[in-house]
Scaffold this motif. Structure first.
Motif, PDB file in Angstrom:
ATOM      1  N   PRO A 127       0.801  -1.055   0.154  1.00 12.62           N
ATOM      2  CA  PRO A 127       0.035  -0.392  -0.277  1.00 12.62           C
ATOM      3  C   PRO A 127       0.883   1.440   0.119  1.00 12.62           C
ATOM      4  N   THR A 128       2.006   1.249   0.839  1.00 11.94           N
ATOM      5  CA  THR A 128       2.723   2.535   0.665  1.00 11.94           C
ATOM      6  C   THR A 128       4.629   2.361   0.774  1.00 11.94           C
ATOM      7  N   ILE A 129       4.543   3.068  -0.289  1.00 13.16           N
ATOM      8  CA  ILE A 129       6.532   3.422  -0.992  1.00 13.16           C
ATOM      9  C   ILE A 129       7.141   3.642   0.811  1.00 13.16           C
ATOM     10  N   MET A 130       6.927   3.200   1.769  1.00 11.97           N
ATOM     11  CA  MET A 130       7.791   2.699   2.695  1.00 11.97           C
ATOM     12  C   MET A 130       7.663   1.687   2.909  1.00 11.97           C
ATOM     13  N   LEU A 131       6.133   0.715   3.015  1.00  9.28           N
ATOM     14  CA  LEU A 131       6.581  -0.950   2.749  1.00  9.28           C
ATOM     15  C   LEU A 131       6.902  -1.339   1.977  1.00  9.28           C
ATOM     16  N   MET A 132       7.150  -0.979   0.690  1.00  3.43           N
ATOM     17  CA  MET A 132       7.822  -0.725  -0.490  1.00  3.43           C
ATOM     18  C   MET A 132       9.182  -0.862  -0.488  1.00  3.43           C
ATOM     19  N   LYS A 133       9.494  -0.340   0.109  1.00  2.55           N
ATOM     20  CA  LYS A 133      11.020   0.279   0.511  1.00  2.55           C
ATOM     21  C   LYS A 133      11.821  -0.873   1.203  1.00  2.55           C
ATOM     22  N   GLU A 134      10.848  -1.381   2.499  1.00  3.61           N
ATOM     23  CA  GLU A 134      11.094  -2.282   3.401  1.00  3.61           C
ATOM     24  C   GLU A 134      10.717  -3.921   2.622  1.00  3.61           C
ATOM     25  N   PHE A 135      10.309  -4.121   1.695  1.00  5.11           N
ATOM     26  CA  PHE A 135      10.376  -5.368   1.469  1.00  5.11           C
ATOM     27  C   PHE A 135      11.595  -5.539   0.071  1.00  5.11           C
ATOM     28  N   SER A 136      11.976  -4.470  -0.223  1.00  2.00           N
ATOM     29  CA  SER A 136      13.255  -4.007  -0.775  1.00  2.00           C
ATOM     30  C   SER A 136      14.458  -4.597  -0.482  1.00  2.00           C
ATOM     31  N   ASP A 137      14.348  -3.958   0.860  1.00  2.00           N
ATOM     32  CA  ASP A 137      15.123  -4.175   1.774  1.00  2.00           C
ATOM     33  C   ASP A 137      15.745  -5.740   1.827  1.00  2.00           C
ATOM     34  N   TRP A 138      14.508  -6.371   2.103  1.00  2.00           N
ATOM     35  CA  TRP A 138      14.391  -7.855   2.648  1.00  2.00           C
ATOM     36  C   TRP A 138      14.889  -8.287   1.481  1.00  2.00           C
ATOM     37  N   MET A 139      14.085  -8.351   0.067  1.00  2.00           N
ATOM     38  CA  MET A 139      14.437  -8.511  -1.045  1.00  2.00           C
ATOM     39  C   MET A 139      15.708  -8.783  -0.769  1.00  2.00           C
ATOM     40  N   SER A 140      16.976  -7.173  -1.197  1.00  2.13           N
ATOM     41  CA  SER A 140      18.361  -8.087  -1.785  1.00  2.13           C
ATOM     42  C   SER A 140      18.994  -8.435  -1.421  1.00  2.13           C
ATOM     43  N   GLN A 141      18.273  -9.115   0.261  1.00  3.61           N
ATOM     44  CA  GLN A 141      19.040 -10.147   1.023  1.00  3.61           C
ATOM     45  C   GLN A 141      19.422 -11.659   0.443  1.00  3.61           C
ATOM     46  N   HIS A 142      18.088 -11.179  -0.771  1.00  6.56           N
ATOM     47  CA  HIS A 142      17.667 -13.247  -1.230  1.00  6.56           C
ATOM     48  C   HIS A 142      17.909 -12.753  -2.926  1.00  6.56           C
ATOM     49  N   VAL A 143      18.322 -12.134  -3.369  1.00  2.00           N
ATOM     50  CA  VAL A 143      18.496 -12.042  -5.440  1.00  2.00           C
ATOM     51  C   VAL A 143      19.605 -11.669  -5.324  1.00  2.00           C
ATOM     52  N   THR A 144      19.790 -11.890  -6.681  1.00  2.00           N
ATOM     53  CA  THR A 144      21.763 -11.242  -7.031  1.00  2.00           C
ATOM     54  C   THR A 144      21.126  -9.835  -7.301  1.00  2.00           C
ATOM     55  N   ASN A 145      20.934  -9.551  -8.035  1.00  4.10           N
ATOM     56  CA  ASN A 145      20.741  -7.766  -8.903  1.00  4.10           C
ATOM     57  C   ASN A 145      19.225  -7.332  -8.119  1.00  4.10           C
ATOM     58  N   ILE A 146      18.992  -6.288  -7.374  1.00  7.70           N
ATOM     59  CA  ILE A 146      17.656  -5.917  -6.747  1.00  7.70           C
ATOM     60  C   ILE A 146      17.567  -4.675  -8.077  1.00  7.70           C
TER      61      ILE A 146
END
Length: 390
Positions: free
Chosen positions: A110-129
């Protein structure tokens, strides 16, 4: 008051505002700014899901547009641009020991804050965020849990296509082999299928179906979409519609006739010859590179004795305007100038009104296209079917 809103929830970004690639196979002019402008002023979409918002370059551009006032955060989730609401999404590729992927899924927040939080978490599990549709190195249920904990929506994407989908590869027989079924908010049918075709797949009975463009260029936006019967175009209302809460619902799906889909029929990958459903070798070129069609895969998953109890919204077969012979850029611009947006042209104009702007034969073709009264050459093997006029 509840009313219908037009929504396409699967749109990619080709490049960031500084020219950096996001969806490598996406058009170079498929930028955030161009998507927003096209969705609002040309396509007539009330709600769009941009599914590359996890990319730091896209997040930076979103924050810039918010700071300058072009995008306005909504209290109930989403970002408003002119007449269109942007829902922040991400497409992720799952390939773990449980699912034998690759499988694409969509997550929305719903918000850019939550998307940033998801992106930060996802960056630990992907090769190129920074890139779209990245393979995530965790199991599907871990991803689902993270999306759910952040208040997001989780939707398996284009679930029947032969490549990078839940059912398409033919290995999996049930979504429970991969996902927690209680943490799925909807199922994206994808090109080459429709509601009727999948009505006998029992485990999909309780999920809402969505139809989206998976656009890799501006022109392909809204080639498939749905109407949401909701109070307003925002994240909270979208979630209610997907779960049929407080009379909110997906009121209609609009998509290509499955015969036009580029993976509808079983085809030889080498020569393109349409082959029998159970063929292991092409009778034309002897190749064993057979791409199983969506129609065949759905039949394998269906139960003849299953009778659906769910009342589904209508699935309206439409041919996008740019598929229609005679409608090039100049004719399209004349139509847009006269009637407003593509949604106006498709849903709100009569044949008589259209004929005041374009030749009668083109006006009649538009009417046939929007009411599903056309003949098609069947698609398959990655090649779209074709509209056939006498």
């Amino acid at each position: 008051m509840l009313k219908n809103f037009y929504a396409d929830l699967h749109i990619h970004i080709g490049r960031t505002f500084n020219g950096r690639a996001v969806k490598i196979t996406g058009s170079k002019n498929l930028t955030l700014a161009n998507i927003l402008q096209t969705a609002s002023s040309q396509k007539g979409l009330d709600l769009i899901g941009i599914i590359d918002c996890h990319s730091p370059g896209v997040l930076e551009e979103l924050e810039h547009l918010i700071a300058e006032g072009s995008l306005v955060p909504l209290a109930e989730g989403g970002l408003r641009y002119d007449n269109t609401t942007l829902i922040l999404g991400s497409e992720i590729e799952i390939y773990d020991t449980n699912c034998h992927g690759p499988i694409h899924v969509l997550a929305f927040f719903p918000t850019i804050m939550l998307m940033k939080e998801f992106s930060d978490w996802m960056s630990q599990h992907v090769t190129n965020i920074n890139l779209s549709s990245q393979r995530i190195y965790c199991d599907a249920k871990t991803l689902q849990n993270n999306v759910t904990e952040l208040g997001g929506l989780f939707i398996p994407a284009h679930v029947f296509t032969p490549f990078k989908s839940l059912y398409g590869k033919g290995v999996l027989q049930s979504l429970t082999e991969v996902f927690d079924p209680t943490m799925i908010d909807a199922i994206e049918l994808g090109l080459s299928s429709d509601t009727e075709m999948v009505s006998k797949i029992k485990e999909l009975e309780h999920y809402t179906f969505v139809t989206n463009s998976d656009a890799h260029s501006l022109g392909k936006m809204a080639r498939e979409y749905q109407t949401l019967y909701v109070e307003d175009a925002n994240f909270v209302e979208l979630k209610k519609a997907l779960h049929n809460i407080e009379n909110r619902t997906v009121s209609a799906n609009y998509g290509l006739h499955p015969l036009l889909g580029k993976y509808h029929q079983t085809v030889c990958a080498k020569c393109g010859h349409h082959v029998q459903e159970d063929a292991e070798q092409c009778p034309e070129c002897d190749s064993k590179q057979i791409i199983k069609g969506v129609a065949t895969r759905i039949q394998e998953l269906s139960s003849d004795d299953h009778v659906t109890e769910r009342k589904r919204p209508p699935y309206v077969h439409q041919v996008p305007l740019d598929f229609i012979p005679g409608i090039g850029p100049k004719v399209m611009q004349k139509l847009l100038t006269a009637f407003g947006t593509e949604m106006d042209i498709i849903h709100r104009t009569t044949v008589q009104q259209l004929a005041t702007v374009v030749p009668q034969r083109i006006a009649e073709r538009i009417d046939l296209a929007r009411t599903g009264q056309l003949q098609f050459a069947v698609g398959g093997g990655g090649v779209y079917g074709k509209v056939q006029f006498e």
